[in-house]
Design an enzyme around this catalytic site. Structure first.
Site, PDB file in Angstrom:
ATOM      1  N   CYS A 181      10.303  -8.983  51.071  1.00 51.62           N
ATOM      2  CA  CYS A 181       8.797  -9.060  51.152  1.00 51.62           C
ATOM      3  C   CYS A 181       8.309  -9.121  52.494  1.00 51.62           C
ATOM      4  CB  CYS A 181       8.481 -10.380  50.113  1.00 51.62           C
ATOM      5  SG  CYS A 181       8.571  -9.892  48.494  1.00 51.62           S
ATOM      6  N   CYS A 235       8.953  -3.267  67.791  1.00 54.10           N
ATOM      7  CA  CYS A 235       8.524  -3.411  66.401  1.00 54.10           C
ATOM      8  C   CYS A 235       7.966  -4.585  66.369  1.00 54.10           C
ATOM      9  CB  CYS A 235       9.923  -2.943  65.392  1.00 54.10           C
ATOM     10  SG  CYS A 235      11.284  -4.338  65.631  1.00 54.10           S
TER      11      CYS A 235
END
Ligand code: ZN
Length: 481
Positions: free
Chosen positions: A286, A439
């Protein structure tokens, strides 16, 4: 003559008699006749005002008379009265079946259950006697904790070692803004205890491991898996099969959820469905893939419902059925699951007969033994990236995140090429250029650096810690997500 059965706790006041015969026309007369015979018992049964004490329940034959005409209930010739003093909620030792009873406050609290034939007093007492262990006090654990407390489950254990973070609050509704930085265990327990002070909560401030799982889970009737990682999921599964305890499973991802009941009666287990875990990184968590804030509420409530049904012994559980929920299209589907007779854990000839190393089983290696292609020399600190930008150095900054992440925040001057699309765009990059990849946290850009190096790029660096570290070290106005 009516017979009054005296509970063990009161026999010291009745000359150790376990039954006393009295002549009486009503329950009230019978109890007063008892107190006339044994005056010492009076203060235990009646208040100073002469009212039957709230923690004393009286049954005529098998009927709880509180729902009838109370102590004015008429007695027939050979009725038997049972006096059942209640055990206060939250007692540390769980009382035996026949000793559990509800106080008057609990009767009022659960009145909407007590008038349901499928629950009733018998079912409510089953809930009060029930012991459930909740693995995780996060997204799924939040609705589970709230509802298991509210419905009157007697004892709930919680295993969690995490603390409440602001990014949890979008879905973990058992925690509030005032709980930031607190242990989820404490935050959840406070909320649950506020909802239901009769609840006994056992806190396990640990990670569930192969070493402690059997000991922790063995104390409970039902295990509810609210975890979000594969090693724990297999660990919980195997432990439940070995301990023969139902494992109520739920999982969530983005807009979709799954729920079922594993290892229950003759039903299948998680390994019957998924014998092998996916390779690390294939299925995003998640934290990586995102999740709709409401989704765990839906799945957690389905899990709580299954737990309550199993306790009551009512209805049809999800055993052997995998429920699939698609929030985006508001669609439910279900798939049949069968026990695999060749399952290594619950099959006819199991090969897994004790808990194993689930990190290794799921292909997750401790950082020290991981073998990255990119060496430590292939990294650059965000502070040094900032210096290069300020100096106007000639280099290419590649952002390998997804476009929706770029909408949240970015480092100016970066070129957005999501990691998955990088192979298609290699020819757009100069193989001799100095390239810095970044990232969110540094994990995807690490993979990007490996990919670029394997394709002949010479000067490639991974910005350590990603844009999260950039926010910490360079520009605090960049939000973390
Ligand atoms: Zn199985």
């Amino acid at each position: 003559m009516a017979k009054i059965l005296i509970p063990t706790a009161l026999r010291q006041f009745t000359g150790q008699h376990d039954a006393v015969e009295v002549t009486a026309g009503t329950v009230s007369e019978a109890l007063h006749a008892l107190t006339e015979k044994f005056p010492d018992v009076r203060k235990n049964l009646f208040s100073d005002q002469g009212k039957l004490r709230s923690f004393v329940n009286v049954y005529v034959n098998d009927e709880d008379i509180r729902y009838l005409e109370k102590d004015a209930t008429k007695l027939k010739g050979d009725d038997t009265l049972s006096i059942v003093p209640s055990i206060a909620g939250g007692s540390t030792s769980v009382a035996d079946a026949e000793e559990v009873a509800l106080s008057n406050e609990e009767v009022m609290r659960y009145s909407r259950h007590l008038i349901l034939p499928e629950v009733g007093m018998g079912g409510q007492l089953k809930l009060k006697k029930a012991k459930i262990i909740l693995i995780g006090a996060g997204g799924l654990g939040a609705p589970l904790g709230l509802y298991l407390a509210a419905v009157g489950v007697g004892r709930v254990g919680i295993v969690d070692f995490d603390v409440v973070d602001v990014s949890n609050l979008q879905r973990q509704v058992i925690h509030g803004t005032g709980d930031l930085g607190r242990k989820k265990l404490d935050s959840a327990a406070d909320k649950m205890q506020d909802i239901n002070p009769h609840l006994q909560i056992d806190k396990y401030d640990v990670a569930l491991t192969s070493e402690n799982a059997l000991e922790i889970l063995s104390d409970y009737d039902i295990v509810i898996d609210g975890t979000d990682n594969f090693p724990t999921r297999y660990l919980v599964n195997d432990a439940c099969v070995l301990l023969k305890k139902p494992n109520i499973y739920g999982s969530i991802y983005r807009f979709e959820g799954q729920a079922t009941v594993f290892a229950y009666e003759d039903g299948p287990c998680y390994r019957c469905l998924y014998p092998e875990p996916p390779p690390p990184g294939l299925v995003p968590s998640c934290a990586e893939g995102g999740v709709l804030g409401i989704l765990p509420g839906m799945i957690g409530i389905i899990q709580a419902t299954e737990a309550v049904k199993i306790i009551l012994g009512e209805g049809t559980t999800l055993k052997g059925r995998l429920l699939l929920y698609d929030a985006m299209n508001m669609a439910f589907r279900e798939l049949k699951l069968r026990r695999d007779t060749a399952c290594p854990v619950c099959g006819d000839h199991p090969t897994v007969t004790k808990l194993i190393d689930y990190q290794a089983f799921c292909g997750i290696h401790p950082p020290a033994t991981a073998a990255p292609v990119a060496a430590s020399a292939d990294v650059i600190d965000p502070v040094d990236v900032k210096k290069k930008l300020d100096r106007g150095d000639d280099f290419v900054l590649v952002d390998v995140r997804e476009p929706y992440e770029d909408q949240i925040c970015r480092i100016p001057g970066g070129k957005l090429i999501p990691l998955g699309e990088l192979p298609k765009h290699l020819n757009e990059l100069d193989r001799n250029a100095y390239i810095v990849a970044y990232c969110r946290s540094g994990a995807r850009s690490h993979k990007a650096v490996n990919l670029l190096k394997q394709n002949g790029f010479k000067n490639v660096r991974n910005m350590t810690g990603g844009i999260l570290a950039w926010s910490d070290k360079v520009d605090p106005t960049v939000p973390k997500y």
